[in-house]
Scaffold this motif. Structure first.
Motif, short mmCIF file in Angstrom:
data_model
loop_
_atom_site.label_atom_id
_atom_site.label_comp_id
_atom_site.label_asym_id
_atom_site.label_seq_id
_atom_site.Cartn_x
_atom_site.Cartn_y
_atom_site.Cartn_z
N CYS A 1 -55.63 113.57 144.94
CA CYS A 1 -56.98 113.19 145.33
C CYS A 1 -57.81 112.79 144.11
CB CYS A 1 -57.65 114.32 146.09
SG CYS A 1 -56.98 114.60 147.75
N ARG A 2 -57.63 113.50 143.02
CA ARG A 2 -58.36 113.14 141.80
C ARG A 2 -57.96 111.75 141.34
NH1 ARG A 2 -57.76 112.49 136.69
NH2 ARG A 2 -55.52 112.94 136.81
N GLN A 3 -56.65 111.46 141.36
CA GLN A 3 -56.16 110.16 140.93
C GLN A 3 -56.65 109.04 141.83
OE1 GLN A 3 -51.89 110.44 140.64
NE2 GLN A 3 -51.95 111.97 139.00
N LEU A 4 -56.86 109.35 143.13
CA LEU A 4 -57.33 108.34 144.07
C LEU A 4 -58.83 108.08 143.97
CD1 LEU A 4 -55.24 109.30 147.23
CD2 LEU A 4 -54.97 107.25 145.81
N GLY A 5 -59.51 108.85 143.13
CA GLY A 5 -60.91 108.57 142.87
C GLY A 5 -61.92 109.44 143.58
N PHE A 6 -61.46 110.50 144.29
CA PHE A 6 -62.41 111.39 144.95
C PHE A 6 -63.29 112.07 143.89
CE2 PHE A 6 -59.38 111.12 148.46
CZ PHE A 6 -60.24 111.07 149.55
N GLU A 7 -64.55 112.29 144.25
CA GLU A 7 -65.48 112.95 143.33
C GLU A 7 -65.53 114.46 143.54
OE1 GLU A 7 -69.29 110.65 142.70
OE2 GLU A 7 -68.50 109.61 144.46
N TYR A 8 -65.29 114.90 144.78
CA TYR A 8 -65.43 116.32 145.09
C TYR A 8 -64.22 116.82 145.88
CZ TYR A 8 -70.26 115.29 143.86
OH TYR A 8 -71.37 114.88 143.20
N ALA A 9 -64.00 118.14 145.81
CA ALA A 9 -62.84 118.75 146.45
C ALA A 9 -63.24 120.04 147.16
CB ALA A 9 -61.77 119.05 145.40
N GLN A 10 -62.53 120.32 148.25
CA GLN A 10 -62.77 121.54 149.02
C GLN A 10 -61.47 121.93 149.69
OE1 GLN A 10 -65.78 121.04 152.04
NE2 GLN A 10 -65.53 123.08 152.91
N GLY A 11 -61.21 123.22 149.78
CA GLY A 11 -59.98 123.66 150.46
C GLY A 11 -59.56 125.04 150.02
N TYR A 12 -58.58 125.60 150.71
CA TYR A 12 -58.12 126.95 150.42
C TYR A 12 -57.60 127.09 148.99
CZ TYR A 12 -58.36 128.35 155.35
OH TYR A 12 -58.78 128.68 156.60
N PHE A 13 -57.11 125.99 148.40
CA PHE A 13 -56.58 126.07 147.04
C PHE A 13 -57.68 126.48 146.06
CE2 PHE A 13 -55.46 123.95 142.94
CZ PHE A 13 -54.34 124.73 142.64
N TYR A 14 -58.92 126.09 146.35
CA TYR A 14 -60.03 126.38 145.46
C TYR A 14 -60.85 127.59 145.92
CZ TYR A 14 -58.84 121.62 144.12
OH TYR A 14 -58.16 120.49 143.74
N GLY A 15 -60.67 128.00 147.15
CA GLY A 15 -61.42 129.15 147.64
C GLY A 15 -61.52 129.16 149.15
N ARG A 16 -61.25 130.31 149.74
CA ARG A 16 -61.36 130.46 151.18
C ARG A 16 -62.80 130.80 151.56
NH1 ARG A 16 -56.68 131.25 154.26
NH2 ARG A 16 -54.76 131.00 153.05
N PRO A 17 -63.20 130.51 152.80
CA PRO A 17 -64.54 130.92 153.23
C PRO A 17 -64.70 132.43 153.11
CG PRO A 17 -63.55 129.38 154.78
CD PRO A 17 -62.46 129.78 153.84
N SER A 18 -65.78 132.87 152.48
CA SER A 18 -66.00 134.30 152.23
C SER A 18 -67.45 134.65 152.48
CB SER A 18 -65.64 134.64 150.77
OG SER A 18 -64.30 134.29 150.48
N PRO A 19 -67.72 135.93 152.84
CA PRO A 19 -69.12 136.35 153.04
C PRO A 19 -69.87 136.34 151.71
CG PRO A 19 -67.62 138.21 153.19
CD PRO A 19 -66.75 136.99 153.14
N ILE A 20 -71.18 136.36 151.80
CA ILE A 20 -72.02 136.24 150.62
C ILE A 20 -71.73 137.35 149.60
CG2 ILE A 20 -73.90 137.62 151.59
CD1 ILE A 20 -74.49 134.42 149.58
N GLY A 21 -71.28 138.51 150.07
CA GLY A 21 -71.00 139.62 149.18
C GLY A 21 -69.87 139.37 148.20
N GLU A 22 -69.05 138.35 148.46
CA GLU A 22 -67.94 138.03 147.57
C GLU A 22 -68.39 137.21 146.37
OE1 GLU A 22 -64.75 139.12 148.01
OE2 GLU A 22 -65.58 140.31 149.66
N PHE A 23 -69.64 136.76 146.37
CA PHE A 23 -70.15 135.92 145.29
C PHE A 23 -71.26 136.66 144.55
CE2 PHE A 23 -68.76 133.23 148.80
CZ PHE A 23 -67.87 132.36 148.18
#
Length: 370
Positions: free
Chosen positions: A345-367
């Motif tokens: 995706c980076r090579q294809l020119g995307f500016e932003y990324a989202q997904g489980y590889f970077y972080g799963r949805p978590s409650p506010i207490g995890e941050f």
């Protein structure tokens, strides 16, 4: 073969869930499918329009026609354009409900008799029993927003979070699609969407660094833009320093004239716009140029295993990304689950990324929060 025998009796077999198979006869013609009770096949789902599609006969053939539905009608996973000829064995999709078209002649009488006598009384009773619990959840605002990080290529700095809804009620469906189906049946899907969004922004303003907060809308909210604007005005008053990005499903984007007026009102509030699930809906590049969003989130179906996809898919995605960039639209690849997908995706020119590889949805207490 083509369906040329008008006297043949046709059936739709529900195949979305292997544990919940049933059939309904396609009769009389025209046979209407939708969310409204007056439809021949009534589907209580937020993804289905009040009058979604219609099956009819013409010139001895069986056809299906989309009735201008919000989310489109699909035959064999392909979005139909107005009307399309049907064949035996076709998989017809209305929202998230899939049906296989069958001829009654191909089914043993005993089987047909057993399956076509499907009675929705039990399902309606179950929904009725859950209604007080959902009303209580809405009244007490008992939802637990989760946050999934959104990062910027190439340094992978977190620039924002998508707000994703979760509930703290064991007696209600934990699956969001099922929960929203229940809410749609009760006529309160928009209330549930508002609750997730407002609670999410209220909590998200505590995240450090004033990150972007990507907040979702339910498709039904786009039917009443004034009501949606009232909710967004409340949200902005609640969190005046938060930077909000409103996510709109690509299939639910309003008509371009409405969209332009809507965009102007959002700009006055300081709210940016993201079109979600791009690549599987009805928006074309030419339409993007007329009312461009600030962000374009490419659907997970385009991103999954993209590093293994043929070069022609890479070229198609590259074309979309470049066209969006030329229009000043920021591009985001969602659903990244491994390093190779992210690198492609980076090579294809995307500016932003989202997904489980970077972080799963978590409650506010995890941050870390301020």
């Amino acid at each position: 073969m083509n369906l040329r025998k008008e006297k043949t009796r046709w059936l739709l077999e529900h195949v979305s869930d292997a544990s919940d198979k049933w059939m309904i006869a396609v009769e009389p013609f025209p046979f209407t499918v939708g969310r409204d009770e007056d439809c021949n096949l009534a589907l209580q789902s937020q993804w289905v329009s009040r009058h979604h599609a219609q099956i009819h006969t013409s010139s001895g053939l069986l056809w299906i026609r989309d009735l201008g539905s919000t989310n489109g009608t699909f035959v064999n996973r392909e979005l139909i354009q107005e009307s399309q000829l049907l064949e035996p064995g076709d998989i017809i999709s209305f929202g998230r409900s899939d049906f296989c078209l069958k001829s009654a002649d191909s089914i043993r009488p005993s089987s047909a008799e057993a399956t076509t006598s499907f009675d929705s009384t039990g399902e309606l009773a179950r929904m009725a029993s859950l209604e007080p619990r959902l009303r209580k959840l809405l009244r007490e605002r008992n939802v637990i927003p989760h946050f999934q990080p959104i990062l910027m290529f190439p340094d992978m700095e977190v620039i924002g979070y998508e707000i994703l809804g979760r509930i703290g009620e064991d007696d209600l469906p934990s699956d969001l699609a099922e929960l929203f189906d229940l809410a749609a049946h009760m006529g309160c899907a928009s209330d549930l969407s508002v609750l997730f969004r407002e609670r999410g922004v209220d909590l998200g303003r505590r995240l450090p660094g004033s990150p972007l907060l990507f907040a979702n809308t339910d498709p039904i909210e786009l039917d009443r833009l004034d009501v949606l604007m009232e909710s967004l005005e409340r949200t902005c008053e609640m969190a005046p320093s938060s930077r909000i990005v409103l996510e709109i499903n690509e299939k639910a984007v309003p008509h371009k004239d409405q969209m332009q007026q809507f965009r102007d009102r959002l700009t006055d509030l300081g709210i940016a716009v993201a079109f979600d699930d791009f690549g599987v809906g009805q928006i074309r590049l030419a339409e993007l140029a007329k009312t461009p969003p600030d962000y374009l989130k490419f659907d997970i179906s385009l991103i999954r295993r993209i590093h293994l996809a043929p070069k022609r898919l890479h070229q198609m995605v590259l074309t979309f990304v470049k066209a969006a960039n030329d229009l000043g639209i920021k591009t985001l690849a969602e659903g990244i689950e491994c390093c190779d997908e992210g690198e492609t995706c980076r090579q294809l020119g995307f500016e932003y990324a989202q997904g489980y590889f970077y972080g799963r949805p978590s409650p506010i207490g995890e941050f870390a929060v301020s």
